[in-house]
Design a protein around this motif. Structure first.
Motif, PDB file in Angstrom:
ATOM      1  N   ILE A 106      45.913  17.743  -6.461  1.00 18.66           N
ATOM      2  CA  ILE A 106      45.097  16.532  -6.382  1.00 18.66           C
ATOM      3  C   ILE A 106      43.634  16.881  -6.593  1.00 18.66           C
ATOM      4  O   ILE A 106      43.051  17.642  -5.830  1.00 18.66           O
ATOM      5  CB  ILE A 106      45.304  15.855  -5.014  1.00 18.66           C
ATOM      6  CG1 ILE A 106      46.781  15.496  -4.861  1.00 18.66           C
ATOM      7  CG2 ILE A 106      44.435  14.604  -4.893  1.00 18.66           C
ATOM      8  CD1 ILE A 106      47.160  14.973  -3.512  1.00 18.66           C
ATOM      9  N   SER A 107      43.091  16.322  -7.661  1.00 18.70           N
ATOM     10  CA  SER A 107      41.679  16.551  -7.944  1.00 18.70           C
ATOM     11  C   SER A 107      40.907  15.382  -7.360  1.00 18.70           C
ATOM     12  O   SER A 107      41.251  14.226  -7.611  1.00 18.70           O
ATOM     13  CB  SER A 107      41.471  16.626  -9.458  1.00 18.70           C
ATOM     14  OG  SER A 107      40.102  16.735  -9.732  1.00 18.70           O
ATOM     15  N   THR A 108      39.902  15.667  -6.531  1.00 18.04           N
ATOM     16  CA  THR A 108      39.217  14.569  -5.876  1.00 18.04           C
ATOM     17  C   THR A 108      37.773  14.902  -5.567  1.00 18.04           C
ATOM     18  O   THR A 108      37.404  16.071  -5.442  1.00 18.04           O
ATOM     19  CB  THR A 108      39.937  14.181  -4.565  1.00 18.04           C
ATOM     20  OG1 THR A 108      39.251  13.092  -3.968  1.00 18.04           O
ATOM     21  CG2 THR A 108      39.943  15.346  -3.586  1.00 18.04           C
ATOM     22  N   HIS A 109      36.954  13.861  -5.443  1.00 22.89           N
ATOM     23  CA  HIS A 109      35.579  14.046  -4.990  1.00 22.89           C
ATOM     24  C   HIS A 109      35.442  13.689  -3.517  1.00 22.89           C
ATOM     25  O   HIS A 109      34.417  13.948  -2.908  1.00 22.89           O
ATOM     26  CB  HIS A 109      34.617  13.166  -5.798  1.00 22.89           C
ATOM     27  CG  HIS A 109      34.403  13.659  -7.192  1.00 22.89           C
ATOM     28  ND1 HIS A 109      33.993  14.946  -7.456  1.00 22.89           N
ATOM     29  CD2 HIS A 109      34.549  13.056  -8.390  1.00 22.89           C
ATOM     30  CE1 HIS A 109      33.901  15.109  -8.767  1.00 22.89           C
ATOM     31  NE2 HIS A 109      34.226  13.977  -9.354  1.00 22.89           N
ATOM     32  N   LEU A 110      36.482  13.058  -2.971  1.00 24.01           N
ATOM     33  CA  LEU A 110      36.431  12.657  -1.558  1.00 24.01           C
ATOM     34  C   LEU A 110      36.970  13.803  -0.714  1.00 24.01           C
ATOM     35  O   LEU A 110      38.118  13.793  -0.269  1.00 24.01           O
ATOM     36  CB  LEU A 110      37.243  11.375  -1.339  1.00 24.01           C
ATOM     37  CG  LEU A 110      36.679  10.176  -2.075  1.00 24.01           C
ATOM     38  CD1 LEU A 110      37.518   8.944  -1.815  1.00 24.01           C
ATOM     39  CD2 LEU A 110      35.243   9.907  -1.661  1.00 24.01           C
ATOM     40  N   ILE A 111      36.101  14.801  -0.526  1.00 16.41           N
ATOM     41  CA  ILE A 111      36.553  16.036   0.088  1.00 16.41           C
ATOM     42  C   ILE A 111      36.801  15.909   1.585  1.00 16.41           C
ATOM     43  O   ILE A 111      37.815  16.347   2.110  1.00 16.41           O
ATOM     44  CB  ILE A 111      35.509  17.138  -0.168  1.00 16.41           C
ATOM     45  CG1 ILE A 111      35.379  17.326  -1.675  1.00 16.41           C
ATOM     46  CG2 ILE A 111      35.891  18.425   0.524  1.00 16.41           C
ATOM     47  CD1 ILE A 111      34.221  18.186  -2.071  1.00 16.41           C
ATOM     48  N   GLU A 112      35.839  15.302   2.257  1.00 12.95           N
ATOM     49  CA  GLU A 112      35.917  15.232   3.713  1.00 12.95           C
ATOM     50  C   GLU A 112      37.211  14.584   4.177  1.00 12.95           C
ATOM     51  O   GLU A 112      37.861  15.069   5.089  1.00 12.95           O
ATOM     52  CB  GLU A 112      34.708  14.452   4.238  1.00 12.95           C
ATOM     53  CG  GLU A 112      34.239  14.870   5.611  1.00 12.95           C
ATOM     54  CD  GLU A 112      33.711  16.277   5.689  1.00 12.95           C
ATOM     55  OE1 GLU A 112      32.774  16.616   4.944  1.00 12.95           O
ATOM     56  OE2 GLU A 112      34.250  17.053   6.500  1.00 12.95           O
ATOM     57  N   GLU A 113      37.601  13.481   3.528  1.00 17.27           N
ATOM     58  CA  GLU A 113      38.772  12.783   4.037  1.00 17.27           C
ATOM     59  C   GLU A 113      40.079  13.364   3.554  1.00 17.27           C
ATOM     60  O   GLU A 113      41.136  13.095   4.127  1.00 17.27           O
ATOM     61  CB  GLU A 113      38.710  11.289   3.699  1.00 17.27           C
ATOM     62  CG  GLU A 113      38.856  10.962   2.237  1.00 17.27           C
ATOM     63  CD  GLU A 113      38.732   9.469   1.988  1.00 17.27           C
ATOM     64  OE1 GLU A 113      37.861   8.826   2.611  1.00 17.27           O
ATOM     65  OE2 GLU A 113      39.513   8.948   1.179  1.00 17.27           O
ATOM     66  N   ILE A 123      50.660  15.757 -10.513  1.00 17.23           N
ATOM     67  CA  ILE A 123      49.221  15.980 -10.562  1.00 17.23           C
ATOM     68  C   ILE A 123      48.478  14.648 -10.566  1.00 17.23           C
ATOM     69  O   ILE A 123      48.774  13.770 -11.375  1.00 17.23           O
ATOM     70  CB  ILE A 123      48.842  16.760 -11.840  1.00 17.23           C
ATOM     71  CG1 ILE A 123      49.644  18.070 -11.908  1.00 17.23           C
ATOM     72  CG2 ILE A 123      47.348  17.049 -11.872  1.00 17.23           C
ATOM     73  CD1 ILE A 123      49.470  18.828 -13.211  1.00 17.23           C
ATOM     74  N   PHE A 124      47.536  14.513  -9.666  1.00 15.00           N
ATOM     75  CA  PHE A 124      46.696  13.309  -9.619  1.00 15.00           C
ATOM     76  C   PHE A 124      45.243  13.710  -9.884  1.00 15.00           C
ATOM     77  O   PHE A 124      44.712  14.577  -9.199  1.00 15.00           O
ATOM     78  CB  PHE A 124      46.737  12.669  -8.228  1.00 15.00           C
ATOM     79  CG  PHE A 124      47.989  11.920  -7.892  1.00 15.00           C
ATOM     80  CD1 PHE A 124      48.889  12.428  -6.971  1.00 15.00           C
ATOM     81  CD2 PHE A 124      48.269  10.689  -8.475  1.00 15.00           C
ATOM     82  CE1 PHE A 124      50.044  11.744  -6.638  1.00 15.00           C
ATOM     83  CE2 PHE A 124      49.428   9.986  -8.152  1.00 15.00           C
ATOM     84  CZ  PHE A 124      50.316  10.512  -7.226  1.00 15.00           C
ATOM     85  N   ASP A 125      44.620  13.058 -10.861  1.00 17.59           N
ATOM     86  CA  ASP A 125      43.194  13.290 -11.090  1.00 17.59           C
ATOM     87  C   ASP A 125      42.445  12.073 -10.571  1.00 17.59           C
ATOM     88  O   ASP A 125      42.551  10.979 -11.129  1.00 17.59           O
ATOM     89  CB  ASP A 125      42.922  13.493 -12.592  1.00 17.59           C
ATOM     90  CG  ASP A 125      41.533  14.058 -12.854  1.00 17.59           C
ATOM     91  OD1 ASP A 125      41.228  14.337 -14.033  1.00 17.59           O
ATOM     92  OD2 ASP A 125      40.749  14.205 -11.894  1.00 17.59           O
ATOM     93  N   GLU A 126      41.705  12.250  -9.490  1.00 16.68           N
ATOM     94  CA  GLU A 126      40.981  11.160  -8.833  1.00 16.68           C
ATOM     95  C   GLU A 126      41.876   9.958  -8.525  1.00 16.68           C
ATOM     96  O   GLU A 126      41.669   8.867  -9.040  1.00 16.68           O
ATOM     97  CB  GLU A 126      39.797  10.688  -9.696  1.00 16.68           C
ATOM     98  CG  GLU A 126      38.785  11.765  -9.985  1.00 16.68           C
ATOM     99  CD  GLU A 126      38.020  12.210  -8.746  1.00 16.68           C
ATOM    100  OE1 GLU A 126      38.111  11.572  -7.681  1.00 16.68           O
ATOM    101  OE2 GLU A 126      37.339  13.246  -8.834  1.00 16.68           O
ATOM    102  N   PRO A 127      42.880  10.134  -7.686  1.00  7.87           N
ATOM    103  CA  PRO A 127      43.835   9.051  -7.428  1.00  7.87           C
ATOM    104  C   PRO A 127      43.275   7.860  -6.661  1.00  7.87           C
ATOM    105  O   PRO A 127      43.835   6.777  -6.748  1.00  7.87           O
ATOM    106  CB  PRO A 127      44.926   9.731  -6.597  1.00  7.87           C
ATOM    107  CG  PRO A 127      44.270  10.904  -5.975  1.00  7.87           C
ATOM    108  CD  PRO A 127      43.207  11.355  -6.932  1.00  7.87           C
TER     109      PRO A 127
END
Lengths: 289, 124
Positions: free
Chosen positions: A186-193, A153-157
């Protein structure tokens, strides 16, 4: 459905008056890459912290690898959780941190960790407190990938990482996933990429699961319909409109839900413009209050 | 082979189409081996399941087949198969839009036919 690696049932967690998680039910399958998406404060980190026994839920259950996950010594070595915030000893050297971390995970691959350090140009002799923000993230990436934990699990890697390094991460993630399959969340805010890396997206809003679907289904089911206001209104009647904008007499609606190719042809024939909704915009519309 | 991540068209469909285009143009020969879905995933930085879905479409249409333990191969007669398939949707995919646009800007049917016959040599 393939084997369930992680499951939560009716998870509820409150902080004072705020419900961070509200009867949360989710299932994660073996050997899949999941994207965990949600606005700031939606409950993503709370969910991850509970499923890895860093905090405890008020009610509900977490099962991992078929067993109750809470502080379970059999299960924890199979889960590698790299949180967003600080978790390492500041005065330790990178080399020591990696060696120490390695001891926690049953499948940790030290050779792979070394290779990754080289790939990312991570100086193993540096002390943690001397690392830049970007390299703090890189260290987490190295440990997370090298753990080879069946649930990683990665939170904002990718916080603080430039585009080139992010690219290396995504490539490495997919390559290692194809050679050594495991479940990634993977939790992320960089959705598009990152949307195309994920097989499924899980969207959290106000502590609730609002969508769990294949990423390509998300894209296929979202359309912008634009044209003269009356025509758009007529077309959008009966469809799930998640966003509207007007500029003079031109109206743009975002619709979400399965629309048949015939219906789309019909709309185009009526003079309306149909175009795709970028997945990041879709996320914003779906998580709006 | 290139993917357009901002396109309306799903990535797996683009993959299937790109492979078909390569077969049509002779860039991939019949009975030759395709890159594995894992290789495609790494090259395009997409989830392997997506690459697999694209190739799966081609398997369903018998354009591509699996040799157990080896990989995916282009079927005999794949080129003809693709041409046949594309003929069926040619009207919807190209002609329909052409007629709509020509109509919107006032190009007559005769002018259109002339343009096509002249092959774009004279399109003032």
């Amino acid at each position: 459905m393939s084997e369930i690696i992680l499951e939560t049932k009716n998870l509820t967690k409150s902080y004072g008056n705020v419900k961070a998680l509200d009867n949360f039910n989710v299932k994660f399958e073996k050997d899949k890459i999941y994207g965990l998406l949600g606005r700031n404060g939606a409950g993503k980190t709370t969910l991850l912290n509970i499923t890895t026994s860093r905090i405890f839920t008020d009610s509900g259950m977490v099962t991992a690898f078929g067993e109750n996950a809470v502080e379970n010594g059999q299960v924890l070595p199979k889960i590698c959780y790299m949180p967003e915030k600080d978790m390492f000893m500041h005065k330790m050297k990178v080399r020591e941190i990696i060696k120490h971390a390695g001891g926690f995970y049953a499948d940790f691959d030290m050779q792979y960790a070394e290779n990754l350090c080289e790939k990312f140009v991570l100086d193993k002799n540096k002390k943690y407190n001397a690392l830049s923000r970007g390299y703090e993230s890189i260290l987490r990436i190295v440990i997370g990938l090298a753990s080879r934990a069946p649930l990683t699990i990665f939170d904002e890697p990718v916080l603080g990482l430039d585009a080139a390094v992010r690219d290396i991460f995504y490539t490495e993630l997919i390559e290692d996933f194809t050679n050594n399959p495991r479940t990634f969340i993977i939790s992320t805010h960089l959705i598009e990429e990152s949307a195309d890396i994920f097989e499924e997206a899980i969207i959290i809003k106000n502590g609730q699961l609002i969508e769990q679907t294949a990423c390509e289904t998300l894209k296929e089911n979202a359309h912008y319909v634009s044209g003269k206001a009356e025509a758009v209104d007529a077309a959008a009647a009966g469809l799930n409109v998640i966003h509207t904008e007007s500029v003079a007499s031109v109206k743009i609606c975002a619709i979400y839900g399965k629309v048949s190719p015939e219906k789309l042809r019909e709309l185009k024939a009526a003079g309306l413009d149909i175009s795709p909704v970028p997945v990041q915009k879709l996320f914003i519309y779906l998580t709006e209050n | 082979m290139k993917l357009d991540f901002s396109s309306e068209k799903s990535i797996y469909l683009q993959i299937a189409e790109n492979i078909e285009n390569d077969i049509l143009r002779g860039a991939i020969e019949e009975e030759s081996q395709l890159p594995s879905t894992n290789e495609m995933a790494v090259i395009f930085k997409i989830n392997p399941a997506t690459a697999g879905k694209g190739v799966g479409l081609l398997v369903d249409e018998e354009i591509v087949y699996k040799k157990r333990g080896i990989g995916m191969f282009v079927a005999q007669g794949a080129k003809k198969q693709i041409q046949k398939k594309r003929r069926r949707v040619f009207y919807d995919n190209y002609i329909s839009t052409l007629l709509f646009e020509a109509n919107s800007i006032g190009i007559t049917r005769d002018e259109l036919v002339k343009m096509i016959t002249d092959g774009g040599a004279d399109n003032e």
